[in-house]
Scaffold this motif. Structure first.
Motif: not given
Length: 514
Positions: A254-275
């Motif tokens: 088993l390999s968790s995808l949480k870290a990968t998803n969290d990085r993408a989510w944080n990037q998305l949150k930064g974009v949305v916050l800027t907008s």
């Protein structure tokens, strides 16, 4: 509100291309990360597969070497055990090497002190694809080493007869650890499971609890081989699965995808916050410019609506604006205030004062009592057994009866300063300016008889017709109307307890007449 909404929509549309572009970039980077993880997992599985095949070949070659050498079986058990121990030390994955008699009794072993032990097969055996005389078992606790092993047994024949058996067992935990060392991807958990879905050996690599639940293990025992995504314990994982080449067991990684998803989510949150920040700033500038011309009028209209909702009648508003909608809205609100003042104090069914109007009137009466302007009288009136009447004739007939009772009640509370109100359900309140308890009682008795004279049939009442029970009290200066209502309510219950269709009241504090 419409102007604010329009401004926000316009600004959002202007920033939408930038936001969409950044979202697509974040999504693409996440997809690339996941694809790279999957490729790495597949490559690692191929390495593990090669390692297992190599280990299987080593074990079977060792057994063949022993079978063709006379230096093992033709020596004493002690010498045989020493040679097996030396041979076993050359292979880190092998837990022990053992020679068994045809009766499966230990003759010699790389583990000292186990001679004479009977070795029984505790599970299904699988024939090797390389050697017809070699059989592999699923992971089990070895009776020789008392550890979890993957056993193999090679039959050494003399013509058609079994001469002896070579038992070579791999240590399951060592095999699992060697497999883990072949992965470039960070793993969270790994296990070897049996063909039935039971965990033979597992290892929790990341901190936390295991997410390999029974249902997942059962599905994995006979399902997909390779790499797939699955949600376990509420979190996304890559599941890599490989069948052992020598038996029916399987590797699970088993390999968790949480870290990968969290990085993408944080990037998305930064974009949305800027907008959002840019939208808010532009909105603030435009709202400041529009405040004087439009929004302050909206606030005044909103304040009026709030006062209406809070029950403050009599308020009006006058707005002059270049926007015609403002003027029409103002006229509609003023008309609504006029309508509410007429209807908010009336009971919808009977047309008399409702509880809200009664409470307001009681407040005026309290003011009069506080100023010493004379006593007041209050009566609580209840239609007897009204629920049974409704149950028999239906609510439509009940509503007509309520209206008939109210028509009669209106005649007994129509002087200036008096009020007849619906207290709730089938209960009514009569408030009049009266200082003589006897006259008030006679007034109420006349009303009670008038209800009787309506001759509305009520078979479920002991009186055979619709009747009322009445309780009354006097409110003297220095007291409150609420206190009088409570005493009148107590008197009403005495009327009910005394057989209903009667009037009970308080003449003076603590003195009651029935």
């Amino acid at each position: 509100m419409r102007i604010r909404l329009i401004v926000v929509i316009v600004i959002s549309l202007c920033l939408a291309p930038f936001l969409v572009q950044q979202i697509l970039i974040a999504h693409r980077e996440r997809a690339e990360s996941l694809a790279e993880m999957e490729r790495s997992l597949r490559t690692s599985l191929e390495r593990v597969q090669d390692m297992l095949l190599e280990t299987q070949a080593d074990v079977e070659n060792i057994a063949s070497s022993i079978s063709i050498s006379n230096s093992f079986q033709n020596t004493s058990p002690e010498q045989c055990s020493k040679r097996l121990s030396s041979l076993k030390d050359l292979y880190t994955s092998i837990e022990h090497l053992t020679i068994l008699t045809p009766q499966a009794i230990v003759y010699c072993s790389s583990i000292a002190g186990v001679g004479g032990i009977l070795v029984k097969n505790t599970g299904k055996m699988f024939k090797s694809v390389h050697n017809n005389d070699t059989y592999w078992g699923e992971p089990q606790v070895s009776p020789i080493s008392r550890t979890l092993v993957i056993p193999s047994a090679t039959v050494i024949r003399n013509d058609l007869h079994v001469d002896y058996l070579v038992l070579a067992s791999l240590k399951a935990e060592t095999v699992l650890n060697k497999a883990l060392n072949l992965f470039d991807v960070t793993l969270t958990e790994a296990a070897i499971i049996s063909a039935e879905g039971g965990i033979a050996v597992s290892k929790l690599i990341a901190p936390g609890q295991s997410v390999m639940e029974d249902d997942f293990l059962r599905r994995s025992a006979s399902g997909f081989l390779g790499v797939r995504q699955e949600v376990l314990g509420g979190e996304p994982y890559y599941v890599a699965m490989l069948k052992l080449p020598m038996n029916g067991s399987r590797f699970l990684f088993l390999s968790s995808l949480k870290a990968t998803n969290d990085r993408a989510w944080n990037q998305l949150k930064g974009v949305v916050l800027t907008s959002v920040t840019e939208t808010v700033m532009l909105d603030a500038i435009i709202m400041f410019l529009a405040e004087f011309f439009f929004i302050r009028n909206l606030r005044r209209i909103g304040a009026l609506a709030g006062e209406i909702s809070a029950g403050k009648p009599g308020q009006r508003i006058s707005v002059r604006s270049p926007i015609a909608d403002f003027n029409r809205l103002t006229s509609a609100l003023n008309l609504m205030v006029d309508t509410l003042e007429d209807t908010s104090r009336q009971d919808a069914l009977t047309g008399i004062a409702n509880r809200r109007a009664l409470d307001s009137h009681l407040g005026e009466c309290d003011q009069r009592l506080a100023e010493g302007k004379g006593p007041m009288a209050v009566a609580m009136i209840d239609i007897d057994n009204f629920k049974l009447f409704n149950d028999r004739y239906g609510h439509a007939a009940g509503d007509r009866t309520l209206q008939s009772v109210v028509q009669t009640l209106r005649r007994f509370g129509k002087r200036q300063g008096e009020m007849a109100a619906r207290y709730g359900g089938e209960e009514f309140t009569l408030v009049i300016s009266e200082s003589d308890p006897d006259l008030f009682r006679a007034h109420l008795e006349a009303f009670r008889r008038s209800i009787e004279d309506l001759n509305i049939p009520h078979p479920d009442s002991p009186h055979g017709r619709v009747t009322v029970s009445i309780g009354y009290a006097m409110a003297q200066p220095g007291t409150t109307m609420q206190q009088a209502i409570e005493r009148a309510d107590e008197a009403l219950y005495r009327s009910k307890d005394s057989g209903r269709n009667r009037t009970s009241g308080e003449l003076h504090f603590g003195q009651y007449a029935i």
